[in-house]
Design a protein around this motif. Structure first.
Motif, PDB file in Angstrom:
ATOM      1  N   PRO A 166      19.922  -7.924  -0.976  1.00  0.00           N
ATOM      2  CA  PRO A 166      21.342  -8.263  -0.982  1.00  0.00           C
ATOM      3  C   PRO A 166      21.736  -9.113   0.227  1.00  0.00           C
ATOM      4  O   PRO A 166      22.595  -9.994   0.110  1.00  0.00           O
ATOM      5  N   ALA A 167      21.076  -8.898   1.359  1.00  0.00           N
ATOM      6  CA  ALA A 167      21.458  -9.653   2.551  1.00  0.00           C
ATOM      7  C   ALA A 167      21.197 -11.136   2.332  1.00  0.00           C
ATOM      8  O   ALA A 167      22.028 -11.982   2.637  1.00  0.00           O
ATOM      9  N   ARG A 168      20.028 -11.446   1.745  1.00  0.00           N
ATOM     10  CA  ARG A 168      19.708 -12.855   1.533  1.00  0.00           C
ATOM     11  C   ARG A 168      20.581 -13.463   0.449  1.00  0.00           C
ATOM     12  O   ARG A 168      21.003 -14.616   0.553  1.00  0.00           O
ATOM     13  N   LEU A 170      23.632 -12.616  -0.116  1.00  0.00           N
ATOM     14  CA  LEU A 170      24.939 -12.832   0.496  1.00  0.00           C
ATOM     15  C   LEU A 170      24.924 -14.047   1.416  1.00  0.00           C
ATOM     16  O   LEU A 170      25.901 -14.796   1.488  1.00  0.00           O
ATOM     17  N   CYS A 171      23.806 -14.250   2.132  1.00  0.00           N
ATOM     18  CA  CYS A 171      23.676 -15.452   2.966  1.00  0.00           C
ATOM     19  C   CYS A 171      23.905 -16.687   2.105  1.00  0.00           C
ATOM     20  O   CYS A 171      24.680 -17.587   2.452  1.00  0.00           O
ATOM     21  N   PHE A 174      27.630 -16.958   0.942  1.00  0.00           N
ATOM     22  CA  PHE A 174      28.590 -17.380   1.969  1.00  0.00           C
ATOM     23  C   PHE A 174      28.347 -18.829   2.377  1.00  0.00           C
ATOM     24  O   PHE A 174      29.290 -19.562   2.674  1.00  0.00           O
ATOM     25  N   LEU A 175      27.080 -19.267   2.377  1.00  0.00           N
ATOM     26  CA  LEU A 175      26.818 -20.676   2.671  1.00  0.00           C
ATOM     27  C   LEU A 175      27.472 -21.552   1.605  1.00  0.00           C
ATOM     28  O   LEU A 175      28.096 -22.574   1.908  1.00  0.00           O
ATOM     29  N   TYR A 433      15.338 -16.858  -0.703  1.00  0.00           N
ATOM     30  CA  TYR A 433      16.792 -16.871  -0.855  1.00  0.00           C
ATOM     31  C   TYR A 433      17.134 -17.423  -2.235  1.00  0.00           C
ATOM     32  O   TYR A 433      16.696 -18.522  -2.572  1.00  0.00           O
TER      33      TYR A 433
ATOM     34  N   GLY B 108      31.530 -13.412   7.286  1.00  0.00           N
ATOM     35  CA  GLY B 108      30.622 -12.914   6.248  1.00  0.00           C
ATOM     36  C   GLY B 108      29.224 -13.476   6.407  1.00  0.00           C
ATOM     37  O   GLY B 108      28.231 -12.741   6.354  1.00  0.00           O
ATOM     38  N   LEU B 109      29.134 -14.791   6.643  1.00  0.00           N
ATOM     39  CA  LEU B 109      27.827 -15.432   6.788  1.00  0.00           C
ATOM     40  C   LEU B 109      27.094 -14.880   8.002  1.00  0.00           C
ATOM     41  O   LEU B 109      25.895 -14.592   7.954  1.00  0.00           O
ATOM     42  N   ALA B 112      25.856 -11.224   7.157  1.00  0.00           N
ATOM     43  CA  ALA B 112      24.737 -11.221   6.211  1.00  0.00           C
ATOM     44  C   ALA B 112      23.486 -11.798   6.862  1.00  0.00           C
ATOM     45  O   ALA B 112      22.382 -11.263   6.708  1.00  0.00           O
ATOM     46  N   ALA B 113      23.658 -12.902   7.621  1.00  0.00           N
ATOM     47  CA  ALA B 113      22.502 -13.544   8.242  1.00  0.00           C
ATOM     48  C   ALA B 113      21.903 -12.641   9.314  1.00  0.00           C
ATOM     49  O   ALA B 113      20.679 -12.600   9.482  1.00  0.00           O
ATOM     50  N   VAL B 115      21.768  -9.386   9.296  1.00  0.00           N
ATOM     51  CA  VAL B 115      20.931  -8.405   8.593  1.00  0.00           C
ATOM     52  C   VAL B 115      19.620  -9.058   8.165  1.00  0.00           C
ATOM     53  O   VAL B 115      18.534  -8.484   8.322  1.00  0.00           O
ATOM     54  N   ALA B 116      19.722 -10.292   7.631  1.00  0.00           N
ATOM     55  CA  ALA B 116      18.520 -10.989   7.177  1.00  0.00           C
ATOM     56  C   ALA B 116      17.568 -11.235   8.344  1.00  0.00           C
ATOM     57  O   ALA B 116      16.346 -11.113   8.198  1.00  0.00           O
TER      58      ALA B 116
END
Lengths: 504, 218
Positions: A166-168, A170-171, A174-175, A433, B108-109, B112-113, B115-116
């Motif tokens: 989920p983190a990737r 979401l990255c 958001f990008l 991703y 948000g970015l 999330a980043a 965590v990644a």
């Protein structure tokens, strides 16, 4: 019956020679490009996007309906013959379809996929015909706060499909949202993230983003592993394309079950096609009387998921047309096509663009029939295309990708942006991703912001508005569940797996 | 057997079917798994080892891809957030100005980043680790760099050299970079393709494509 009258009007327009020709061209082009390995429906639609701006909006969308179905159909052909799923939703097809092809039953696998797609597509189009206008009437009453919440839900489910990360996801999302922010703010006229480049005042050209991410990214990915990855060998179709009586008997129930699973899930503003196809595969596996064949080429495992995939694909058009919310990467690219013509899908579309919508729906019916009668006999021809040397295919993809982006604005800046996004798509694919959330974020972001600011204006700047309105709060809770649920399930599975055998 | 050995052996097991091209059945069983991030079978193969108490895998120089990617996403997040403050809030009294949404996206970015980044550096995602290895094994950088260079040259060459001229060259060179050795044939195909597109779009459909400085007879 208003609906039937409208539909008849749509058919009247769709049966004009030009529109029939366009539907035919769309199906052919769609399956032609979709059959190329690695080019899933989203890439196919993105690559062919620029072709359409020669035509009037109606003609272009008719062309697109064909490309949409054709691209998906081409995808199932590569899944079966080449064992390469064009996108995640085709994975179940590879599980059963490819073993079938290996044991010389490619003809039956291709036929059940095609006929199943036809059945599911047609039933789903009937569903859209009658439920679409009703849904549009409901959608008209939706307030900005709820609208924003529904978009958040769509974002969450698309991101959650890649549940492992989920983190990737979401990255990526958001990008995409950030890319959607570039340009002049429509409400205040402030330039945002334009860095003084005049070409960016209108925002990043979204076609360039889509073509770059999907087509150029794919070409780079192919280039990177052309020599080291084992070459995928394509299986010959071998024999007639068609099904025996036994195949029919084993296929028709999975088709209908697949449709019943795919259509409702696809039609939700949170659907997508991945969940229904995997669900259908598991259902067929459980219900089948030939459980032992699963994994070795059970026809039910092709019929069900292919029907579910197609039903979901058609179902996805529901939130797209009535709410303007795409719930898959392909639908996102379709929304770009609408926007190129200043046609904004949404609650008003059925009223303001009635003729266009009904022509589009009518051509969905026509496209389905055309694909069945055209593609089934033509598959051996498409398969020959796959024998072209990969270097030439990749070069051709790059030429058309560049042409599409350049022809759009006659502007080398957009081409540069596309190359940049090609590099991004390549990098993201290599490092796990997903790109679907990015394209959805970029397409939907501006709409989400508008609704967000409207909701805030109504509430006079009160941030809690999204949580105090019951419907909006409920939808946002669902989004959270969609995102966190898979993670929790995985953690649970892990703890359970550990219990019987503590610490090795 | 230490956690490290277990990890390695589990990985070898997970990897071997793919190397075994001679065995079609096993090869095919592994193929969908590679494309399916959610495949439970692969998860199962890699999980027991990675469920070691610290949940980390030993450092491996080939896993820099995901780390760099996560760091770049974080950098992008910081940039989005930073430039959001450069957006003027506007003179009109408003409830929500043009800056609010960018701030939200930026935060948000960044989250999330972050965590990644943590995941990538701890190596706590077995599926990603496996994928990164696979990619590192199969990736050749030279053709990627060459293609990018060709595309950049192409976009600068388009206006001065003309559409069909640059496109024919692009086609032939891309094919050559990707390993085609029949350059004459490729150049011919490229030329025919480029001319066909040029006439279709520029002459028939009326979409202007650059003719180039040196205009030929047509």
């Amino acid at each position: 019956m208003d609906v039937l009258n409208d539909l008849m009007g749509g058919f009247g327009s769709a049966f004009s020679p030009l529109h029939l020709l366009l539907a035919f061209a769309g199906c052919t082009l769609g399956s032609l490009v979709g059959v190329l390995p690695g080019l899933g429906p989203a890439t196919t639609v993105a690559l062919l996007l620029p072709l359409t701006f020669v035509f009037d909006p109606t003609g272009a969308l008719v062309l697109f309906a064909g490309i949409y179905y054709g691209g998906m159909y081409g995808g199932s052909t590569t899944a079966i013959l080449l064992n390469v799923p064009g996108e995640t939703a085709s994975v179940p097809t590879t599980l059963e379809g490819h073993p079938m092809a290996r044991s010389g039953r490619a003809g039956a696998a291709l036929a059940t996929a095609a006929i199943g797609s036809f059945v599911a597509g047609t039933i789903s189009t009937v569903g859209i015909t009658f439920a679409g206008p009703a849904m549009a009437r409901i959608a008209e009453k939706i307030q900005p706060a709820e609208y924003f919440a529904v978009m958040v839900l769509a974002f969450a489910t698309v991101t959650a499909v890649v549940a492992e990360a989920p983190a990737r996801g979401l990255c990526s999302l958001f990008l995409g949202l950030a890319i959607g922010l570039v340009g002049i703010d429509s409400l205040t006229g402030q330039a945002r993230y334009t860095f003084g480049v005049p070409e960016l005042y209108d925002g990043v050209q979204i076609v360039a983003v889509a073509v770059g991410l999907f087509a150029i990214g794919e070409a780079l990915y192919t280039a990177a592993r052309l020599r080291r990855a084992p070459e995928e060998r394509m299986l010959p179709v071998g024999g007639r394309i068609g099904m025996g009586p036994e195949d029919w008997r084993r296929s028709w129930k999975p088709w209908l079950r697949g449709t019943a699973i795919g259509l409702p899930i696809g039609a939700l503003p949170a659907g997508g096609a991945e969940i229904p196809t995997f669900l259908s595969y598991n259902v067929e596996k459980r219900l089948s009387r030939h459980k032992k064949e699963f994994g070795k080429g059970a026809i039910e495992g092709v019929a069900g998921p292919e029907a579910a995939n197609n039903a979901a694909f058609s179902g996805v058009l529901m939130p797209l047309l009535t709410l303007g919310i795409p719930t898959s990467a392909t639908a996102g690219v379709l929304l770009i096509a609408f926007q190129m013509y200043n046609v904004q899908p949404g609650p008003q579309l059925f009223e303001t663009q009635s003729a266009l919508v009904w022509t589009l729906i009518a051509s969905l019916y026509i496209g389905n029939v055309m694909l069945l009668v055209l593609n089934l006999p033509l598959i051996p021809l498409w398969v020959k295309l796959l024998r072209l040397p990969r270097p030439l295919l990749t070069a051709g993809i790059l030429v058309f990708a560049a042409l599409g982006v350049y022809a759009l604005s006659q502007n080398a800046v957009d081409l540069g942006i596309a190359v940049l996004f090609g590099l991004l798509g390549f990098g993201m694919r290599r490092t796990g991703y997903p790109v679907a959330p990015l394209i959805l974020g970029a397409v939907l972001g501006p709409m989400a912001e508008t609704q967000f600011r409207r909701a805030m204006a109504f509430s006079e700047g009160d941030w809690t508005v999204f949580f105090t309105r019951p419907l909006s709060a409920a939808i946002l809770c669902l989004s959270l569940i969609a995102l966190a649920g898979p993670m929790a399930a995985r953690a649970l599975r892990r703890t359970r797996a550990r219990e019987p055998n503590p610490a090795g | 057997m230490s956690a490290y050995d277990e990890t390695v052996s589990a990985r070898e097991e997970a990897r071997s079917p793919r190397d075994d091209a001679a065995n079609p059945a096993r090869n095919d069983a592994a193929n969908p798994a590679r494309n399916d991030a959610a495949n439970p079978a692969r998860d199962g193969a890699a999980n027991p080892a990675n469920d070691a108490p610290d949940g980390a895998v030993p450092p491996d120089e080939r896993l820099w891809g995901p780390r760099i990617a996560a760091l770049l996403f974080l950098a992008a997040g910081v940039a989005v957030l930073g430039w959001a403050f450069a957006i003027p809030e506007g003179a009109i009294e408003q409830d929500v100005g043009p800056r609010a949404f960018p701030l939200l996206v930026g935060v948000g970015l960044c989250v999330a980043a972050s965590v990644a980044v943590v995941q990538a550096f701890r190596g706590s995602d077995p599926a990603l680790t496996e994928q990164a290895r696979e990619e590192a094994r199969l990736t050749e950088w030279r053709p990627v760099a060459a293609l990018l260079a060709l595309l950049v040259c192409y976009l600068f060459a388009l206006a001065p050299c003309g559409y069909w001229q640059s496109t024919a060259v692009l086609f032939a060179l891309v094919a050559r970079v990707l390993g085609s050795r029949r350059t004459l044939r490729d150049a011919l195909i490229g030329l025919v393709l480029a001319l066909a597109v040029y006439f279709l779009f520029d002459r028939l459909l009326g979409i202007h494509l650059p003719p180039g400085i040196v205009r030929l007879a047509f």
